[in-house]
Scaffold this motif. Structure first.
Motif, mmCIF file in Angstrom:
data_model
loop_
_atom_site.group_PDB
_atom_site.id
_atom_site.type_symbol
_atom_site.label_atom_id
_atom_site.label_comp_id
_atom_site.label_asym_id
_atom_site.label_seq_id
_atom_site.Cartn_x
_atom_site.Cartn_y
_atom_site.Cartn_z
ATOM 1 N N LEU A 1 3.290 -3.654 9.324
ATOM 2 C CA LEU A 1 4.259 -3.294 8.283
ATOM 3 C C LEU A 1 5.311 -2.333 8.821
ATOM 4 C CD1 LEU A 1 2.223 -2.932 4.959
ATOM 5 C CD2 LEU A 1 3.083 -4.961 6.116
ATOM 6 N N ILE B 1 -1.127 -1.182 -2.502
ATOM 7 C CA ILE B 1 0.295 -1.210 -2.880
ATOM 8 C C ILE B 1 0.962 0.099 -2.478
ATOM 9 C CG2 ILE B 1 1.878 -1.180 -4.857
ATOM 10 C CD1 ILE B 1 -0.057 -3.215 -6.194
ATOM 11 N N VAL C 1 7.618 1.369 -5.455
ATOM 12 C CA VAL C 1 7.852 -0.030 -5.813
ATOM 13 C C VAL C 1 8.657 -0.047 -7.106
ATOM 14 C CG1 VAL C 1 6.793 -2.212 -6.518
ATOM 15 C CG2 VAL C 1 5.717 -0.824 -4.737
ATOM 16 N N SER D 1 1.333 0.107 1.330
ATOM 17 C CA SER D 1 2.391 -0.827 1.718
ATOM 18 C C SER D 1 3.770 -0.246 1.456
ATOM 19 C CB SER D 1 2.225 -2.141 0.947
ATOM 20 O OG SER D 1 3.244 -3.062 1.285
ATOM 21 N N SER D 2 3.944 0.356 0.283
ATOM 22 C CA SER D 2 5.264 0.870 -0.086
ATOM 23 C C SER D 2 5.662 2.089 0.735
ATOM 24 C CB SER D 2 5.296 1.215 -1.575
ATOM 25 O OG SER D 2 4.516 2.361 -1.865
ATOM 26 N N GLY E 1 -2.270 -8.795 -0.053
ATOM 27 C CA GLY E 1 -2.391 -7.345 0.070
ATOM 28 C C GLY E 1 -3.788 -6.813 0.288
ATOM 29 N N CYS F 1 6.723 0.109 4.256
ATOM 30 C CA CYS F 1 7.742 -0.935 4.267
ATOM 31 C C CYS F 1 8.222 -1.189 2.836
ATOM 32 C CB CYS F 1 7.152 -2.222 4.852
ATOM 33 S SG CYS F 1 8.325 -3.571 5.108
ATOM 34 N N GLU G 1 10.612 -6.847 4.338
ATOM 35 C CA GLU G 1 10.011 -6.433 3.064
ATOM 36 C C GLU G 1 8.705 -7.174 2.827
ATOM 37 O OE1 GLU G 1 12.360 -8.927 -0.300
ATOM 38 O OE2 GLU G 1 13.644 -7.675 0.971
ATOM 39 N N VAL G 2 7.857 -6.567 2.029
ATOM 40 C CA VAL G 2 6.550 -7.137 1.659
ATOM 41 C C VAL G 2 6.622 -7.649 0.225
ATOM 42 C CG1 VAL G 2 4.103 -6.638 1.295
ATOM 43 C CG2 VAL G 2 5.344 -5.515 3.174
ATOM 44 N N TRP G 3 6.161 -8.879 0.019
ATOM 45 C CA TRP G 3 5.952 -9.392 -1.336
ATOM 46 C C TRP G 3 4.451 -9.385 -1.575
ATOM 47 C CZ3 TRP G 3 9.629 -14.232 -2.082
ATOM 48 C CH2 TRP G 3 10.958 -13.801 -1.924
ATOM 49 N N PHE G 4 4.004 -8.436 -2.376
ATOM 50 C CA PHE G 4 2.589 -8.135 -2.575
ATOM 51 C C PHE G 4 2.103 -8.809 -3.855
ATOM 52 C CE2 PHE G 4 -0.626 -4.726 -1.465
ATOM 53 C CZ PHE G 4 -1.555 -5.057 -2.434
ATOM 54 N N THR H 1 8.560 -2.737 -0.462
ATOM 55 C CA THR H 1 7.529 -3.570 -1.085
ATOM 56 C C THR H 1 7.931 -3.975 -2.501
ATOM 57 O OG1 THR H 1 5.762 -2.522 0.211
ATOM 58 C CG2 THR H 1 5.107 -3.645 -1.816
#
Length: 249
Positions: free
Chosen positions: A120, A159, A203, A162-163, A108, A166, A129-132, A168
């Protein structure tokens, strides 16, 4: 899908299983090769004898996800958004998406860069999806575990970004370093960070795990997995804040 075939990353997590890890970014990507290899592999799995050759149990004969990860930070790729679009397009064309997950596994740290934000948005368009990664919410912990000077605030800001772009989820690895276990200051800082995330970001899920593979870093001998009971008890504290928490066995 490994963008970092040069074993280079902008962080150096002490639990990383990549040998000869170096500081750096992903090399230039050969898009024609990516397309050829991905189409060949997916066709082999879907229509070839891949499962028979590797004696895959019937219950596991499924593509659970396409994960962008590898031997370093994948978002350091210079044409990251284009790569996401290429992978998503091929997987959709061959019928893998939207039935399987499309996941970016990332520390991230570069989310705020425009090329990554564009990626994203593309990932979201394919239902991805993102795994942060958030392994520590203290300055000392991040320096020790991730060898990162990036501030906790910067991670929390990323974070949030990102959320907004996409779906997250947080991915956190807790483990024992030199017999010190999971300290109360680390736990409290992490919970405090979750409270901020609760109020600023979209998130609601945390993927929690401990050491699963041997570290290839110099600190390896000092590291050991935490008992499930320790993770489960801390997970309950996270659930009290409204997060869904799963623990990888």
């Amino acid at each position: 899908i490994n963008f970092n075939t040069n074993n280079a990353c902008n962080w150096r997590c002490i639990y990383c299983q990549v040998p000869d890890l170096s500081k750096g970014a992903a090399p230039k990507l050969d898009f024609a090769l990516l397309e050829d290899e991905l189409k060949f592999f997916l066709h082999d799995v879907l229509h070839g004898d891949f499962y028979r050759r590797f004696q895959v149990d019937t219950a596991n004969q499924v593509i659970k996800d396409i994960a962008i990860s590898g031997n370093g930070e994948p978002t350091s790729l210079s044409h990251f958004a284009q790569a996401v679009d290429t992978i998503g397009g091929i997987a959709t064309e061959l019928g893998v998406l939207p039935h399987s997950r499309f996941v970016l596994i990332t520390n991230g740290s570069l989310i705020h860069h425009q090329k990554v934000k564009d990626g994203l948005k593309t990932l979201q368009s394919f239902g991805g999806e993102v795994w942060f990664k958030l392994d520590s919410a203290t300055k000392a912990g991040r320096k020790q575990i991730n060898q990162s000077a990036q501030s906790v605030k910067s991670s929390l800001d990323n974070i949030r970004i990102s959320s907004e772009l996409c779906t997250t989820k947080l991915q956190t690895c807790f483990f024992d370093v030199a017999g010190n276990g999971l300290s109360q200051p680390e736990k409290q800082a992490y919970l405090n960070a979750l409270k901020i995330i609760n109020s600023t970001s979209k998130v609601d899920e945390i993927l929690l795990y401990t050491l699963a593979r041997p570290s290839m870093q110099p600190e390896a001998s000092q590291l050991s997995a935490l008992p499930f009971e320790v993770l489960d008890a801390f997970a309950d504290d996270m659930r009290q804040l409204g997060f869904k928490v799963s623990i990888a066995s």
